[in-house]
Design a protein around this motif. Structure first.
Motif, PDB file in Angstrom:
ATOM      1  N   THR A   4      15.810  49.862   3.003  1.00 26.91           N
ATOM      2  CA  THR A   4      17.165  50.331   3.033  1.00 26.91           C
ATOM      3  C   THR A   4      18.069  49.209   3.618  1.00 26.91           C
ATOM      4  OG1 THR A   4      16.207  52.329   3.336  1.00 26.91           O
ATOM      5  CG2 THR A   4      18.655  51.991   3.570  1.00 26.91           C
ATOM      6  N   GLN A   7      18.317  46.040   1.587  1.00 25.64           N
ATOM      7  CA  GLN A   7      19.179  46.711   0.356  1.00 25.64           C
ATOM      8  C   GLN A   7      20.683  46.646   0.799  1.00 25.64           C
ATOM      9  OE1 GLN A   7      18.132  50.380  -0.998  1.00 25.64           O
ATOM     10  NE2 GLN A   7      19.457  50.484  -2.700  1.00 25.64           N
ATOM     11  N   ILE A   8      20.940  47.032   1.952  1.00 19.68           N
ATOM     12  CA  ILE A   8      22.165  47.009   2.621  1.00 19.68           C
ATOM     13  C   ILE A   8      22.708  45.589   2.515  1.00 19.68           C
ATOM     14  CG2 ILE A   8      23.817  47.546   4.507  1.00 19.68           C
ATOM     15  CD1 ILE A   8      21.972  50.154   4.823  1.00 19.68           C
ATOM     16  N   ARG A  11      23.391  43.900  -0.524  1.00 19.09           N
ATOM     17  CA  ARG A  11      24.575  44.472  -1.114  1.00 19.09           C
ATOM     18  C   ARG A  11      25.799  43.637  -0.442  1.00 19.09           C
ATOM     19  NH1 ARG A  11      23.891  50.714  -0.743  1.00 19.09           N
ATOM     20  NH2 ARG A  11      22.233  51.126  -2.401  1.00 19.09           N
ATOM     21  N   ASN A  12      25.705  43.420   0.914  1.00 16.94           N
ATOM     22  CA  ASN A  12      26.760  42.718   1.429  1.00 16.94           C
ATOM     23  C   ASN A  12      26.848  41.337   1.166  1.00 16.94           C
ATOM     24  OD1 ASN A  12      27.863  44.958   3.207  1.00 16.94           O
ATOM     25  ND2 ASN A  12      26.406  44.540   4.830  1.00 16.94           N
ATOM     26  N   ASN A  15      28.267  41.052  -2.460  1.00 15.01           N
ATOM     27  CA  ASN A  15      29.649  41.507  -2.501  1.00 15.01           C
ATOM     28  C   ASN A  15      30.607  40.859  -1.735  1.00 15.01           C
ATOM     29  OD1 ASN A  15      28.542  43.483  -4.103  1.00 15.01           O
ATOM     30  ND2 ASN A  15      28.688  45.056  -2.574  1.00 15.01           N
ATOM     31  N   HIS A  16      30.335  39.863  -0.695  1.00 18.37           N
ATOM     32  CA  HIS A  16      30.920  38.903  -0.122  1.00 18.37           C
ATOM     33  C   HIS A  16      30.895  37.569  -0.963  1.00 18.37           C
ATOM     34  CE1 HIS A  16      32.970  41.155   3.104  1.00 18.37           C
ATOM     35  NE2 HIS A  16      31.770  41.733   3.374  1.00 18.37           N
ATOM     36  N   GLU A 326      34.664  46.603   9.759  1.00 15.72           N
ATOM     37  CA  GLU A 326      33.545  47.399   8.949  1.00 15.72           C
ATOM     38  C   GLU A 326      32.375  47.798   9.793  1.00 15.72           C
ATOM     39  OE1 GLU A 326      32.102  44.441   5.825  1.00 15.72           O
ATOM     40  OE2 GLU A 326      30.061  45.464   5.951  1.00 15.72           O
ATOM     41  N   LEU A 330      30.961  51.346  10.536  1.00 14.00           N
ATOM     42  CA  LEU A 330      29.326  51.728  10.492  1.00 14.00           C
ATOM     43  C   LEU A 330      29.096  52.298  11.829  1.00 14.00           C
ATOM     44  CD1 LEU A 330      27.890  48.276   9.068  1.00 14.00           C
ATOM     45  CD2 LEU A 330      28.527  50.477   8.039  1.00 14.00           C
ATOM     46  N   LEU A 343      20.874  44.329  11.137  1.00 15.73           N
ATOM     47  CA  LEU A 343      21.547  44.209   9.735  1.00 15.73           C
ATOM     48  C   LEU A 343      22.105  42.859   9.418  1.00 15.73           C
ATOM     49  CD1 LEU A 343      21.662  46.533   7.348  1.00 15.73           C
ATOM     50  CD2 LEU A 343      24.103  46.654   7.927  1.00 15.73           C
TER      51      LEU A 343
END
Ligand SMILES: Nc1ncnc2c1ncn2[C@@H]1O[C@H](COP(=O)(O)OP(=O)(O)OP(=O)(O)O)[C@@H](O)[C@H]1O
Ligand SMILES: [Mg+2]
Lengths: 434, 238
Positions: A4, A7-8, A11-12, A15-16, A326, A330, A343
């Motif tokens: 997880t 994955q997070i 993704r970050n 996406n950045h 952000e 969180l 993370l």
């Protein structure tokens, strides 16, 4: 859980896109630079090793000293064929062996005289010598004729001689009387840095003639191994084996043979003793160059690394500060501080790893291109660096090492700003501007 | 029927340079389980501040806040975070979606943090909620591609997805037209009724207030009144 988080983090990263691309590019550039710089130093080391082991020393040498009286001494190996046969028996790793005379004489031309270190060689049985010596005049094969000599440009200039000119070599024999031979210059080679300064090569036979030695006597047996790194181990084994084969063998002493000569002369024994040395022993006088070079490269790499660390820290700090909101969100939703840190660490690690791998590959590629381009080294630099053309040597290990260091730096650079943001009250972080 | 939130004499001061803003000036409020409580008051009266304190994302200058019988001052940061994750769903006035994640991922996030639910179960829940707020078609979009009202609805879905016992909603319908607004209220109301979820929400909208079990009026950092409107419907969930 880890999946997880990965994955997070991924993704970050994805996406950045723009910011991360820039960061990754910076990380990659630095890694590439480190790899190239490492390649340059390793290349110089390799060139130095290659030249030195072709000109001056084998990977392992069996030299020795012969004393007619206890007050005299010369760097000689008598009965060398038997020694070589014994050596071959215990060292199966030998790729090839060459036999060389060693000497020190005054070279006299019509106008000048210069002290010379002499090597007696059988040029036709020297596999690597040809690869390192680049002639600027004459023919290497002519060195197989007796009464000839190969000089390097520096001495040829000092002596004022050209190919075809005559020289007289003058040296004291083992019995202490002075002797001379006349030789003809048949080849002049480009300098190989300080390795070639004051060095000349002549046929073994001619050197024996100068010193009035028997055919069965030579200066040293130079052994070339499959793996030069094994030299020390092989030397130790050989030392023991030769001793048990009945030879008198000197203790290991990490100095070149000419530094030992004075000591040997004052020792109280006569006859033959063998001395097994490695290339490191014979080149110990050269090591300062390598050390200085490594120091310099180390300094450069150090300064570079510091700049990089500061740069990465700064960029990451900005990047993470921009994400304070952000992080606040969180935390407000219920993510623990440690998890936030983890993370961001993971994210930085992913970024760092991607960047450094790309950078290491790019660095290796650039190094390869530079090698192909064949950039000539400036004359002055050649003396120290012993390279005619810039040659980089990139090993997987050093490239991976550089990449690992930068990736680690990137990862841990994220720690402080992430911790800073995670420490804030969620509401403060959520309302953070900028 | 117990109290799930108990705020006693809570004050909150903000320092702005030399001046001090007294956002809350001694507020005491008990929220019972299963309540559907509205907090009403003019802009700047302290509604958001109060919800933030109840939601444990901010700390009071003085006074105590008890959540689920526990004094939040005595809880470690770690325990407070756990409380937020497992006991509270928060719809922020500013939405606070994670910009890099899609709507689906935003709603999924608290579930991932909690762990425990399998992918398929998560999917069912998330899609159900996105459907309920009318955004299932936008599941793969980023928050930046949405209108304010759409973001607000995502924030609602994210707050409800873990089915927490307490949901705090800071003007959850402020950016919505009356139809979508009442859809969101209906969604909250249904959860309140079916699962006994306690809701505390701030609002300016009299129509929204009319659904509440009680309305607490706040002005200038003080509670100035409380009206009981409807019976607390959801006794079953506790
Ligand atoms: N972070 C902050 N720093 C300084 N002052 C603040 C801060 N947050 C709120 N305030 C002040 O506290 C008071 C109460 O603000 P709050 O946001 O709680 O009001 P509100 O009732 O939610 O208003 P609105 O209906 O406009 O959302 C206001 O005077 C506001 O200016
Ligand atoms: Mg507000």
């Amino acid at each position: 859980m880890l999946l997880t988080d990965l994955q997070i983090a991924a993704r970050n990263l994805v996406n950045h896109t723009r910011r991360n691309a820039i960061l990754a590019a910076a990380v990659a550039t630095v890694t590439a630079l480190l790899v190239v710089l490492g390649g340059v130093t390793a290349g110089i080391r390799a060139a130095m090793f290659e030249s030195a082991t072709a000109l001056l020393t084998g990977h392992v040498n069996v030299g020795g000293f012969f004393k007619i009286t206890s007050g005299s001494g010369a760097a000689l190996v008598s009965d060398f064929e038997k020694v070589l046969a014994d050596a071959r028996r215990v060292v199966p790793e030998i790729r090839f062996a060459v036999v060389r005379g060693r000497g020190y004489a005054k070279a006299i031309s019509e106008t000048q005289s210069v002290d010379q270190v002499l090597f007696g060689i059988d040029v036709r049985s020297e596999p690597v010598f040809r690869e390192v010596v680049h002639l600027s005049a004459g023919r290497l094969d002519d060195l197989s004729q007796p009464g000839t000599v190969l000089l390097f440009e520096e001495q040829a200039r000092q002596l004022g001689v050209h190919v075809g000119d005559a020289l007289t070599l003058s040296a004291p024999t083992t019995r202490g009387v002075s002797n001379t031979v006349d030789v003809r210059v048949v080849a002049i080679a480009s300098n190989v840095g300080i390795l070639s300064s004051g060095t000349a090569f002549l046929p073994s036979e001619t050197l024996r003639q100068l010193y009035q030695l028997k055919r069965s006597t030579t200066g040293a047996i130079m052994l070339y191994l499959e793996d030069p790194a094994a030299a020390r181990r092989v030397a130790a084994r050989l030392r023991g084996a030769l001793a048990s084969a009945g030879w008198r063998v000197m203790d290991a002493d990490p100095r070149p043979y000419w530094e030992k000569l004075a000591g040997v002369k004052s020792e109280d024994w006569v006859g033959q003793k063998l001395d097994v040395t490695t290339w490191e022993d014979e080149l110990s006088w050269l090591m300062w160059i390598l050390k200085a070079l490594q120091g310099l490269a180390g300094l450069l790499i150090g300064v570079l690394t510091v700049i990089v660390i500061v740069g990465i820290l700064n960029t990451l700090a900005i990047a993470i500060r921009e994400r304070t909101q952000e992080i606040g969100t969180l935390r407000a939703i219920g993510m623990q501080r440690t998890r936030v840190l983890w993370l961001f660490l993971l994210e930085a690690a992913l970024l760092g790893t991607t960047g450094t791998i790309a950078g290491a590959l790019a660095g290796a590629g650039i190094s390869g291109l530079l090698n192909v381009a064949g950039i000539p080294m400036p004359e002055a630099a050649q003396t120290i660096l012993m390279q005619r053309y810039l040659t980089l040597s990139v090993s997987f290990g050093t490239a991976a090492g550089s990449a690992a260091v930068i990736a680690a730096v990137t990862t841990f650079a994220a720690l402080y700003p992430a911790w800073y943001a995670a420490r804030l009250l969620p509401v403060t972080a959520m309302h953070h501007v900028g | 029927m117990g109290t799930i939130v108990s705020a006693a004499n809570v004050s909150k001061d903000y320092k702005l340079g030399k001046t001090e803003v007294r956002a809350l000036r001694g507020v005491s409020l008990d929220v019972h389980r299963g309540e559907f409580l509205a907090i009403a008051g003019p802009s700047g009266s302290g509604k958001t501040t109060l919800l933030n304190l109840i939601g444990c994302v901010d700390t009071p200058t003085s006074g105590t806040v008890n959540i689920d019988g526990r004094d939040t001052r005595s809880l470690s940061e770690r325990a407070l975070t756990d409380l937020r994750l497992h006991k509270i769903g928060f719809i922020f006035q500013t939405f606070n979606l994670v910009p890099v994640l899609t709507l689906y991922q935003n709603v999924e996030f608290p579930l991932l943090l909690q762990g425990g639910l399998g992918r398929a179960e998560r999917r069912k829940r998330i899609e159900g909620l996105l459907e309920a707020v009318g955004l299932l078609d936008h599941a793969r979009h980023r928050p930046s591609e949405l209108s304010g009202g759409q973001r607000q609805r995502v924030a609602v879905a994210r707050a409800l997805v873990t089915r927490p016992p307490l949901v705090l909603a800071d003007e959850p319908t402020a950016n919505l037209d009356s139809l979508t607004g009442s859809n969101v209220i209906d969604l909250m109301r249904e959860m309140n009724r079916r699962k006994g979820t306690t809701f505390v929400f701030s609002t300016h909208d009299p129509k929204v207030m009319s659904h509440a079990s009680a309305v607490v009026r706040i002005a200038d950092g003080l509670i100035v009144g409380r009206e009981e409107l409807n019976d607390i419907v959801a006794a079953s969930g506790t």
